[in-house]
Design an enzyme around this catalytic site. Structure first.
Site, PDB file in Angstrom:
ATOM      1  N   THR A  18       0.813  -1.221   0.000  1.00  0.00           N
ATOM      2  CA  THR A  18       0.000   0.000   0.000  1.00  0.00           C
ATOM      3  C   THR A  18       0.843   1.266   0.000  1.00  0.00           C
ATOM      4  O   THR A  18       0.459   2.279  -0.599  1.00  0.00           O
ATOM      5  CB  THR A  18      -0.915  -0.006   1.251  1.00  0.00           C
ATOM      6  OG1 THR A  18      -1.838  -1.077   1.108  1.00  0.00           O
ATOM      7  CG2 THR A  18      -1.660   1.289   1.423  1.00  0.00           C
ATOM      8  N   SER A  62       1.747  -7.492  -1.386  1.00  0.00           N
ATOM      9  CA  SER A  62       2.451  -8.573  -0.675  1.00  0.00           C
ATOM     10  C   SER A  62       1.626  -9.854  -0.611  1.00  0.00           C
ATOM     11  O   SER A  62       2.164 -10.922  -0.326  1.00  0.00           O
ATOM     12  CB  SER A  62       2.870  -8.130   0.731  1.00  0.00           C
ATOM     13  OG  SER A  62       1.777  -8.108   1.617  1.00  0.00           O
ATOM     14  N   SER A  63       0.324  -9.759  -0.873  1.00  0.00           N
ATOM     15  CA  SER A  63      -0.498 -10.971  -0.904  1.00  0.00           C
ATOM     16  C   SER A  63      -0.153 -11.837  -2.106  1.00  0.00           C
ATOM     17  O   SER A  63      -0.588 -12.990  -2.185  1.00  0.00           O
ATOM     18  CB  SER A  63      -1.979 -10.603  -0.965  1.00  0.00           C
ATOM     19  OG  SER A  63      -2.293  -9.730   0.081  1.00  0.00           O
ATOM     20  N   GLN A 270      -4.435 -21.462  18.599  1.00  0.00           N
ATOM     21  CA  GLN A 270      -5.257 -20.455  17.905  1.00  0.00           C
ATOM     22  C   GLN A 270      -5.192 -19.107  18.616  1.00  0.00           C
ATOM     23  O   GLN A 270      -5.521 -18.078  18.037  1.00  0.00           O
ATOM     24  CB  GLN A 270      -6.729 -20.881  17.885  1.00  0.00           C
ATOM     25  CG  GLN A 270      -7.039 -22.027  16.978  1.00  0.00           C
ATOM     26  CD  GLN A 270      -8.536 -22.330  16.916  1.00  0.00           C
ATOM     27  OE1 GLN A 270      -9.335 -21.719  17.639  1.00  0.00           O
ATOM     28  NE2 GLN A 270      -8.902 -23.265  16.071  1.00  0.00           N
ATOM     29  N   CYS A 271      -4.816 -19.133  19.887  1.00  0.00           N
ATOM     30  CA  CYS A 271      -4.803 -17.893  20.663  1.00  0.00           C
ATOM     31  C   CYS A 271      -3.611 -17.021  20.281  1.00  0.00           C
ATOM     32  O   CYS A 271      -2.565 -17.525  19.887  1.00  0.00           O
ATOM     33  CB  CYS A 271      -4.735 -18.192  22.154  1.00  0.00           C
ATOM     34  SG  CYS A 271      -6.120 -19.146  22.753  1.00  0.00           S
TER      35      CYS A 271
HETATM   36  N1  ASP Z   1      -2.519  -5.580   0.314  1.00  0.00           N
HETATM   37  C1  ASP Z   1      -1.467  -4.700   0.774  1.00  0.00           C
HETATM   38  C2  ASP Z   1      -0.170  -5.475   0.775  1.00  0.00           C
HETATM   39  O1  ASP Z   1       0.052  -6.249   1.650  1.00  0.00           O
HETATM   40  C3  ASP Z   1      -1.798  -4.180   2.129  1.00  0.00           C
HETATM   41  C4  ASP Z   1      -0.802  -3.207   2.696  1.00  0.00           C
HETATM   42  O2  ASP Z   1       0.290  -3.011   2.219  1.00  0.00           O
HETATM   43  O3  ASP Z   1      -1.142  -2.602   3.726  1.00  0.00           O
HETATM   44  O4  ASP Z   1       0.597  -5.326  -0.140  1.00  0.00           O
END
Ligand code: ASP
Length: 333
Positions: A18, A62-63, A270-271
């Site tokens: 972002t 990054s996804s 999970q916590c």
């Molecule tokens: N989807 C974006 C990423 O991880 C989210 C971010 O950068 O905040 O690249």
């Protein structure tokens, strides 16, 4: 510039996220923006802190990162580091904790700061967090503290202990089982454990990072599917201190099949706070008896990074079990 006090040389690696995005379509979905070199023009005060160079190894949300991107980043830092006092990596927030974990292991012996940062809003937007996070990250990179960490929302967190905790808050990250390395207010306040950890990463890791790890996060009634062909390891996010419904036949079949195929089964909680302590309850004692490995206090990202690196180097089950019992790079275990 005062020649008697040369500014520290800091390398800025922009990888996307972002931070550098711009509104690209009428629906305002965000995609990586152009001309990222302009960062230096947009935040001119950075020049007071450091003598900066900018490189862009890749520019992605990054996804969309794959293990190869993260290994490329590790190699790039390793190659460039001798010429710089510190390195700042601008990275998307979504998978930053995973990248920080892989780099935390692979660069534990680097001996200088590697500071990952990013932002919830792009640098081009008003009332955002990008400018401050970047300035803080560059400042931390000049401290000489040998840590790979995430600088975000006034804090610096050890990478192998960190997690993204908020989609919207500017304080988006944390290291739930380890205090932050530093707090950035009027002053950069480094805490005593910053840079202090035993470096026990075995040599030879990092040629491959296995991603074929199935992650199970159970809920009551969830069917347990057998691991598909091609899966090399399992990560189970168990209830509480490491409990699973051990009477379930489909879970028993899964654990049997994993044993037959000699797949590591790593168990986390999970916590968010605390971790697995096999034997606290009868159910976790039974789970341990199947040969499952306790991931203790590892974050899921540190566990995936460690397991991915071990499997990528062809380690056997006994070696992987041992790896999860030892803190390689200051990660809580
Ligand atoms: N989807 C974006 C990423 O991880 C989210 C971010 O950068 O905040 O690249």
């Amino acid at each position: 510039m005062d020649a008697r006090h040369p500014r520290p040389r800091i390398l800025l690696l922009h990888t996307g996220g972002t931070f550098g995005m711009a509104p690209a379509d009428p629906h305002h979905s965000l995609a990586p923006g152009p001309a990222l070199e302009r960062i230096l023009e947009q935040v001119p005060e950075l020049k007071e802190l450091a003598d900066l160079r900018l490189e862009i190894p890749f520019n992605r949300d990054s996804s969309e990162l794959e293990p190869e991107h993260i290994l490329l980043l590790a190699r790039t830092v390793r190659e460039r580091a001798p010429d710089y006092q510190g390195i700042v990596i601008i990275h998307g927030t979504d998978t930053m904790a995973f990248t920080a974990s892989v780099l935390g292991f692979l660069l534990a012996d680097l001996g200088k700061p590697v500071v990952l940062t990013g932002s919830q809003r792009p640098l081009a937007f008003v009332r955002g967090d990008a400018r401050k996070n970047l300035i803080d990250a560059v400042d931390l990179a000049t401290t000489g503290v040998p840590e790979v960490g995430i600088c975000f929302g006034d804090f610096w967190y050890r990478g192998v202990a960190s997690e993204k905790l908020s989609v919207t808050r500017y304080r988006a990250f944390g290291s739930p089982n380890l205090p932050p390395l530093a707090e950035i207010g009027m002053k950069v306040q480094l805490y005593p454990h910053a840079g202090q950890f035993e470096r026990r990463v075995p040599p030879g890791l990092g040629t491959a990072l296995e991603g074929a790890i199935a992650v199970h996060s159970p809920h009551p009634g969830m069917p347990w599917a057998l691991p598909p062909e091609g899966i090399r390891g399992l990560l189970i996010l168990a209830y509480g201190a490491g409990n699973l419904p051990m009477e379930r036949q489909d879970l028993a079949a899964l654990l049997d099949r994993a044993k037959e195929r000699r797949l590591p089964v790593v168990v986390l909680s999970q916590c968010t706070w605390g971790g697995v302590e096999f034997g606290t309850y009868d159910l976790s004692r039974k789970l341990a008896a199947t040969g499952a490995i306790s991931g203790g206090l590892h974050t899921r990202w540190a566990a995936l990074a460690k397991l991915g690196l071990c499997l990528g180097s062809g380690w056997d089950l006994a070696a992987i079990r041992e790896a999860f019992a030892v803190s390689w790079a200051g990660e809580p275990v």
